[in-house]
Scaffold this motif. Structure first.
Motif, short mmCIF file in Angstrom:
data_model
loop_
_atom_site.label_atom_id
_atom_site.label_comp_id
_atom_site.label_asym_id
_atom_site.label_seq_id
_atom_site.Cartn_x
_atom_site.Cartn_y
_atom_site.Cartn_z
N GLY A 28 0.80 -1.22 0.00
CA GLY A 28 0.00 0.00 0.00
C GLY A 28 0.83 1.27 0.00
N TYR A 29 2.14 1.15 0.23
CA TYR A 29 3.02 2.32 0.22
C TYR A 29 3.49 2.58 -1.21
CZ TYR A 29 3.15 2.31 5.30
OH TYR A 29 2.80 2.38 6.62
N LYS A 30 2.73 3.40 -1.91
CA LYS A 30 3.01 3.74 -3.31
C LYS A 30 2.27 5.03 -3.61
CE LYS A 30 -0.81 0.73 -4.71
NZ LYS A 30 -1.18 -0.48 -5.48
N PRO A 31 2.58 5.70 -4.71
CA PRO A 31 1.85 6.93 -5.06
C PRO A 31 0.34 6.69 -5.07
CG PRO A 31 3.78 6.70 -6.44
CD PRO A 31 3.69 5.43 -5.64
N GLY A 32 -0.37 7.54 -4.34
CA GLY A 32 -1.81 7.39 -4.21
C GLY A 32 -2.22 6.53 -3.03
N GLY A 33 -1.23 5.92 -2.32
CA GLY A 33 -1.53 5.00 -1.24
C GLY A 33 -1.24 5.57 0.14
N TYR A 34 -0.61 4.75 0.99
CA TYR A 34 -0.34 5.13 2.37
C TYR A 34 0.73 6.22 2.46
CZ TYR A 34 -2.50 0.57 3.52
OH TYR A 34 -3.34 -0.50 3.62
N HIS A 35 0.69 6.94 3.57
CA HIS A 35 1.74 7.91 3.88
C HIS A 35 2.74 7.26 4.84
CE1 HIS A 35 3.74 11.69 4.75
NE2 HIS A 35 3.57 11.48 6.05
N PRO A 36 4.05 7.23 4.51
CA PRO A 36 5.04 6.62 5.42
C PRO A 36 5.19 7.44 6.69
CG PRO A 36 6.14 7.67 3.55
CD PRO A 36 4.67 7.73 3.26
N ILE A 57 -4.49 8.54 9.01
CA ILE A 57 -4.04 9.18 7.78
C ILE A 57 -4.67 8.44 6.61
CG2 ILE A 57 -2.05 9.88 6.40
CD1 ILE A 57 -0.38 9.83 8.94
N VAL A 58 -5.55 9.10 5.91
CA VAL A 58 -6.33 8.49 4.85
C VAL A 58 -5.47 8.27 3.61
CG1 VAL A 58 -8.40 8.74 3.41
CG2 VAL A 58 -8.39 9.62 5.76
N ILE A 59 -5.70 7.18 2.91
CA ILE A 59 -5.02 6.90 1.64
C ILE A 59 -5.18 8.10 0.71
CG2 ILE A 59 -5.11 5.45 -0.43
CD1 ILE A 59 -5.93 3.13 1.37
N ALA A 60 -4.10 8.47 0.03
CA ALA A 60 -4.11 9.69 -0.78
C ALA A 60 -5.24 9.68 -1.82
CB ALA A 60 -2.76 9.87 -1.46
N GLY A 102 1.40 11.59 -2.10
CA GLY A 102 0.27 12.44 -2.42
C GLY A 102 -0.21 13.25 -1.23
N THR A 103 -1.40 13.84 -1.39
CA THR A 103 -2.02 14.64 -0.33
C THR A 103 -2.98 13.76 0.46
OG1 THR A 103 -1.86 16.64 -1.69
CG2 THR A 103 -3.40 16.68 0.17
N HIS A 104 -2.82 13.77 1.78
CA HIS A 104 -3.61 12.90 2.64
C HIS A 104 -4.44 13.72 3.62
CE1 HIS A 104 -0.96 9.37 1.63
NE2 HIS A 104 -0.10 10.37 1.45
N GLN A 105 -5.69 13.34 3.81
CA GLN A 105 -6.48 13.90 4.89
C GLN A 105 -6.14 13.16 6.17
OE1 GLN A 105 -10.81 13.47 4.86
NE2 GLN A 105 -10.99 15.59 5.55
N VAL A 106 -6.03 13.89 7.29
CA VAL A 106 -5.73 13.30 8.59
C VAL A 106 -6.90 13.54 9.51
CG1 VAL A 106 -4.11 13.22 10.53
CG2 VAL A 106 -3.27 13.75 8.22
N LEU A 107 -7.46 12.45 10.06
CA LEU A 107 -8.56 12.54 11.00
C LEU A 107 -8.02 12.43 12.42
CD1 LEU A 107 -11.16 10.17 9.27
CD2 LEU A 107 -10.69 12.59 8.83
N SER A 171 8.48 6.43 -1.39
CA SER A 171 7.11 6.04 -1.08
C SER A 171 7.02 5.12 0.12
CB SER A 171 6.47 5.33 -2.30
OG SER A 171 6.34 6.22 -3.39
N LEU A 172 8.16 4.54 0.53
CA LEU A 172 8.16 3.53 1.57
C LEU A 172 8.62 4.07 2.92
CD1 LEU A 172 9.94 0.72 -0.48
CD2 LEU A 172 7.52 0.80 0.09
#
Length: 365
Positions: A28-36, A57-60, A102-107, A171-172
């Motif tokens: 899941g750690y790839k562009p558009g995915g998880y934030h490391p 941290i929401v997937i991008a 990418g850009t991630h929303q954080v809850l 990305s990792l």
């Protein structure tokens, strides 16, 4: 060469993937995915910094249209006089971060009654299982970061080492952190605070939606072992059967979760990744399949030589239930089985409402 790189990236290109059941999916750690994220990282927030919170941290790729944030913020505007309101995780001041993927929303969040409250507000959770039920520890804000590390023991780190130079290292994360084992936390901390009431909370509203807004996903991303049959057949029929994803779907998933919590076992374990097998295992406990779904189920692998299916739910329930030395189930087991058999009904509209389930004797024990 480009195709070779992509193939390598898709074929688990890492030296060591230990503790796979206790960490997130490294793919899941790839562009558009998880934030490391690494231990010690800090994030800007408008929220009160003097208390412990959970950051999700929401997937991008999902951050620009995040239904979870919308549902939780809408619920925060609703009346809180229902006793189940305290069992729903609350979100505070979401914010965004920019990372290599990418850009991630954080809850920002505070870590059967809660379900009754959700259903009163006509909200379907859509993914209730053991991993989406947490507990809020009273008095946790009194502990410092150093004390929290001591109480929860040293975190287990799993290094992330790519096999190939082509894997985008930005990305990792440098390592993954295994899930916190709260059993180490409980004896020392809970002994001091058990006089206060622990609050169980329903978390992860990624699949949630309001009934008036309609169904947001064609196929919800939920574990197959808690997926209600109306969703399974909607998928198997490619949308040909009636769309019946609603409040009663949560009731089915909760039944599977109650079994897991009560007996430390998966209710439909033998279903695996095979939908046909899952339906058969469900029939063994719930009874014969409904006529409208039969065209979308392949029964030939489960029939005897005469083409017949042997279904005896009473016998299977008796076989599955723990018993005493005399071979009889305890009163508690009998009570919970009675509850679950009411909840595990093929027909969505025939399942009890969450508010009515609270009147069952099992919830009074």
């Amino acid at each position: 060469m480009g195709n070779l790189k992509n193939t390598a990236y898709e074929s688990l290109p890492f030296y060591f993937l230990g503790f796979q059941n206790h960490v997130e999916d490294i793919d899941g750690y790839k562009p558009g995915g998880y934030h490391p994220v690494h231990l010690g990282d800090t994030f800007p927030s408008r929220d009160n910094p003097s208390r412990w919170v959970t950051l999700k941290i929401v997937i991008a790729d999902l951050s620009s249209d995040n239904g979870e944030s919308a549902i939780l913020q809408w619920l925060s505007t609703r009346p809180r006089d229902h006793p189940g309101a305290k069992h729903i995780v609350q979100v505070h001041d979401p914010f965004q971060i920019q990372g290599p993927n990418g850009t991630h929303q954080v809850l920002v969040m505070d870590v059967m009654l809660g379900l009754a409250y959700l259903h009163q507000e006509a909200v379907v959770h859509g993914d209730i299982h053991f991993g989406n039920i947490g507990f809020k520890i009273p008095g946790i804000d009194q502990y410092t970061e150093v004390e929290m590390y001591r109480l929860t023991r040293e975190p287990k780190l799993i290094p992330v080492i790519p096999h190939y130079h082509s894997v985008p290292s930005d990305s990792l994360p440098k390592y993954l952190v295994a899930v916190l084992e709260t059993t180490h936390f409980v004896p020392e901390v809970f002994a001091k605070i058990l006089k206060d009431q622990l609050t169980v909370e329903i978390i992860d509203f990624g699949n949630a939606f309001r009934l008036k807004d309609g169904r947001p996903l064609k196929h919800p991303d939920m574990p197959r072992i808690i997926c209600p049959p109306e969703l399974t057949f909607y998928k198997l029929s490619d949308g040909q059967v009636k769309d019946e994803w609603g409040l009663s779907s949560d009731v089915w998933s909760v039944a599977c979760t109650i079994w897991k919590i009560t007996f430390s076992d998966v209710m439909f374990a033998e279903g695996g990744d095979d939908d046909n097998r899952l339906i058969y295992e469900t029939m063994k406990l719930v009874g014969p399949l409904r006529e409208r779904w039969k065209p979308y189920w392949n029964s030939k692998y489960f029939e005897d030589t005469d083409g017949n299916l042997t279904i005896d739910p009473d016998a299977v329930w008796k076989e599955r239930c723990p018993t005493e030395n005399d071979g009889d189930a305890t009163d508690g087991v009998v009570t919970v089985v009675d509850l679950l058999r009411d909840m595990l009904c093929w027909e969505p509209m025939a399942r009890p409402r969450a508010a009515d389930l609270l009147l069952h004797p099992w919830f009074a024990t």
